[in-house]
Design a protein around this motif. Sequence first.
Motif, PDB file in Angstrom:
ATOM      1  N   LEU A 150       0.832  -1.201   0.000  1.00 36.23           N
ATOM      2  CA  LEU A 150       0.000   0.000   0.000  1.00 36.23           C
ATOM      3  C   LEU A 150       0.862   1.244   0.000  1.00 36.23           C
ATOM      4  O   LEU A 150       0.379   2.356   0.137  1.00 36.23           O
ATOM      5  CB  LEU A 150      -0.908  -0.003   1.234  1.00 36.23           C
ATOM      6  N   GLY A 151       2.170   1.035  -0.140  1.00 36.85           N
ATOM      7  CA  GLY A 151       3.083   2.177  -0.056  1.00 36.85           C
ATOM      8  C   GLY A 151       3.646   2.520  -1.418  1.00 36.85           C
ATOM      9  O   GLY A 151       3.034   2.250  -2.454  1.00 36.85           O
ATOM     10  N   TYR A 152       4.813   3.108  -1.403  1.00 34.08           N
ATOM     11  CA  TYR A 152       5.345   3.678  -2.629  1.00 34.08           C
ATOM     12  C   TYR A 152       6.705   3.110  -3.005  1.00 34.08           C
ATOM     13  O   TYR A 152       7.415   3.657  -3.805  1.00 34.08           O
ATOM     14  CB  TYR A 152       5.413   5.201  -2.490  1.00 34.08           C
ATOM     15  N   LYS A 153       7.098   2.016  -2.335  1.00 35.62           N
ATOM     16  CA  LYS A 153       8.376   1.393  -2.700  1.00 35.62           C
ATOM     17  C   LYS A 153       8.185  -0.114  -2.633  1.00 35.62           C
ATOM     18  O   LYS A 153       7.174  -0.588  -2.109  1.00 35.62           O
ATOM     19  CB  LYS A 153       9.469   1.845  -1.725  1.00 35.62           C
ATOM     20  N   HIS A 154       9.151  -0.845  -3.131  1.00 35.92           N
ATOM     21  CA  HIS A 154       9.030  -2.296  -3.107  1.00 35.92           C
ATOM     22  C   HIS A 154       9.438  -2.848  -1.747  1.00 35.92           C
ATOM     23  O   HIS A 154      10.417  -2.406  -1.159  1.00 35.92           O
ATOM     24  CB  HIS A 154       9.899  -2.914  -4.204  1.00 35.92           C
ATOM     25  N   TYR A 155       8.669  -3.816  -1.278  1.00 37.79           N
ATOM     26  CA  TYR A 155       8.971  -4.469  -0.008  1.00 37.79           C
ATOM     27  C   TYR A 155       9.529  -5.857  -0.282  1.00 37.79           C
ATOM     28  O   TYR A 155       9.238  -6.460  -1.320  1.00 37.79           O
ATOM     29  CB  TYR A 155       7.700  -4.562   0.839  1.00 37.79           C
ATOM     30  N   PRO A 156      10.296  -6.365   0.684  1.00 42.29           N
ATOM     31  CA  PRO A 156      10.810  -7.735   0.511  1.00 42.29           C
ATOM     32  C   PRO A 156       9.663  -8.748   0.492  1.00 42.29           C
ATOM     33  O   PRO A 156       8.578  -8.481   1.015  1.00 42.29           O
ATOM     34  CB  PRO A 156      11.693  -7.952   1.745  1.00 42.29           C
ATOM     35  N   ASP A 157       9.938  -9.918  -0.067  1.00 40.66           N
ATOM     36  CA  ASP A 157       8.885 -10.929  -0.240  1.00 40.66           C
ATOM     37  C   ASP A 157       8.252 -11.385   1.073  1.00 40.66           C
ATOM     38  O   ASP A 157       7.049 -11.635   1.127  1.00 40.66           O
ATOM     39  CB  ASP A 157       9.452 -12.146  -0.981  1.00 40.66           C
ATOM     40  N   ASP A 158       9.057 -11.511   2.150  1.00 37.01           N
ATOM     41  CA  ASP A 158       8.463 -11.991   3.409  1.00 37.01           C
ATOM     42  C   ASP A 158       7.413 -11.012   3.918  1.00 37.01           C
ATOM     43  O   ASP A 158       6.381 -11.405   4.467  1.00 37.01           O
ATOM     44  CB  ASP A 158       9.542 -12.274   4.473  1.00 37.01           C
ATOM     45  N   VAL A 159       7.658  -9.719   3.701  1.00 37.35           N
ATOM     46  CA  VAL A 159       6.697  -8.700   4.127  1.00 37.35           C
ATOM     47  C   VAL A 159       5.429  -8.790   3.265  1.00 37.35           C
ATOM     48  O   VAL A 159       4.304  -8.759   3.778  1.00 37.35           O
ATOM     49  CB  VAL A 159       7.325  -7.287   4.016  1.00 37.35           C
ATOM     50  N   VAL A 160       5.617  -8.931   1.974  1.00 38.74           N
ATOM     51  CA  VAL A 160       4.469  -9.017   1.064  1.00 38.74           C
ATOM     52  C   VAL A 160       3.599 -10.219   1.430  1.00 38.74           C
ATOM     53  O   VAL A 160       2.369 -10.112   1.543  1.00 38.74           O
ATOM     54  CB  VAL A 160       4.937  -9.118  -0.415  1.00 38.74           C
ATOM     55  N   ARG A 161       4.249 -11.354   1.657  1.00 42.68           N
ATOM     56  CA  ARG A 161       3.478 -12.572   1.993  1.00 42.68           C
ATOM     57  C   ARG A 161       2.724 -12.400   3.315  1.00 42.68           C
ATOM     58  O   ARG A 161       1.544 -12.749   3.416  1.00 42.68           O
ATOM     59  CB  ARG A 161       4.411 -13.779   2.051  1.00 42.68           C
ATOM     60  N   ALA A 162       3.395 -11.854   4.315  1.00 45.26           N
ATOM     61  CA  ALA A 162       2.741 -11.681   5.618  1.00 45.26           C
ATOM     62  C   ALA A 162       1.576 -10.707   5.511  1.00 45.26           C
ATOM     63  O   ALA A 162       0.512 -10.917   6.107  1.00 45.26           O
ATOM     64  CB  ALA A 162       3.762 -11.189   6.646  1.00 45.26           C
ATOM     65  N   PHE A 163       1.757  -9.658   4.735  1.00 45.26           N
ATOM     66  CA  PHE A 163       0.706  -8.644   4.594  1.00 45.26           C
ATOM     67  C   PHE A 163      -0.543  -9.239   3.940  1.00 45.26           C
ATOM     68  O   PHE A 163      -1.671  -9.039   4.396  1.00 45.26           O
ATOM     69  CB  PHE A 163       1.218  -7.457   3.774  1.00 45.26           C
TER      70      PHE A 163
END
Length: 485
Positions: free
Chosen positions: A113-126
């Motif tokens: 929901l932000g403006y930069k790329h997040y690491p995969d573990d964060v994306v999966r948890a979210f």
Amino acid sequence: MLSFFYFCDIIWYVGKNSNYIKGDDFLKINITETVLRDAQQSLIATRLSYPQFEGALKLLNDAGYYSLECWGGATFDSCLRFLGEDPWERLRNIRKNAPDAKLQMLLRGQNLLGYKHYPDDVVRAFVRKSVENGINVIRIFDALNDLRNIEVAVDEALKAGAEVSGTLCYTTSPIHTLDAFVELGKKIEGMGCHTLCIKDMAGIMTPKAAFDLVSALKKNVKLPVVVHTHSTTGLGAMTLLKAVEAGADTIDCAISCLSGGTSQPPTESMYYTLTEMGYDTGLDPAKLKEINDFFKPVQAEALASGLLNPIVMNTDTNALNYQVPGGMLSNLVSQLKAQNALDRLPEVLSEVPRVREDLGYPPLVTPSSQMVGVQAAQNVLLGERYKNVSKEIKAYLHGEYGKAPGKVNEELQKKVLGDEEPVTCRFADTLAPGLDAARAEIGELAKSEEDVLSYVAFPQVAEKFFKAREEKARNTVKYSITEVK
Ligand code: CO
């Protein structure tokens, strides 16, 4: 005998293709209501608070919508930053009060929901936590249509059991051809998504373009097609109608008092139009009226306070040239207003397509819409193009948002990057896992895994929110002790 069968064939053919026969699967059309997310994001800068709409949830639950878009996009940030609300708690409350509705969110792929790329573990948890807290449908897009940037979110959403709407961002440019979109659609189908969404964030998709694109996708891709547009240019309702005629399965609408302008076409108008033509929307018009009656005072209040600027409710055909999405137009207006330069808006709007060409024609959707908008404003206000280059544009030219759809201006790229080589792999592959580090960093202020994710998404804003929450809790305890005494 032969002519009798021939006659039957004609009857069958006319029946199948007539818009005036009810009860046929062919004529079922799903409506998604956007009032809780895109409509309020586009018209009132996402300032609709939970208490303002809680009373409408039962009605929204019962009205017969296909889904309620109610979370994601800018709502998460706005909850923490402006409304003093925990976005996760908001979602759980919506779930509780609209127990039967399909709750839908918008997710910017690897950007969350932000403006930069997040690491995969964060994306999966979210993604996992979004589903756990009540989300049923996740619409996932990448601003550049670089599908590498949605694959992890799509994979996790599928594993979590969500309905996944793989999305292509609609835009026009010399490189965004019908064939290119069909190829994207096929790839999205190959990823295992349940539906294919055409996201026309700028309201620039013409009725004919919608008809052609939906027809082409229906011919080449088996997924149900969802169409999302905005009324900015005045085309929205016509575009949806032609999309439905071409076989679109689901359309996005907003309840009338928060529809139009930079928002979606009105739910009730689409309901009446489609019902008269023999389509079954599943909607209850009496409930729609009640929902609209509920939100009328919200609209009146926003107009009175100035939060709802009448400009964004107007029809602006300039967007057909400038391709400025709803949210971006209102951002530009407030940005220029703050600098006492609202009179430069026309110049900034004509600089937008030039910046866009330099960047290889990115579709204008968050975050590229903001990047291009801010850069265009600077180019105009400073009187020299690219005198200042934002760090977002630098990151873009460095490949941190993914692959540009077309060729970027190499001269500009060299000027900005110097000797540095641009990244060509999926950018998230260069990022170390982020969840444990964030958990350690925020420490006791986070009371749940959801809090950690809020912190990862918006660090300073979330920390401030957590502190205010603790302060409030301490005061509540103090008061209740005094009361007991
Ligand atoms: Co939108």
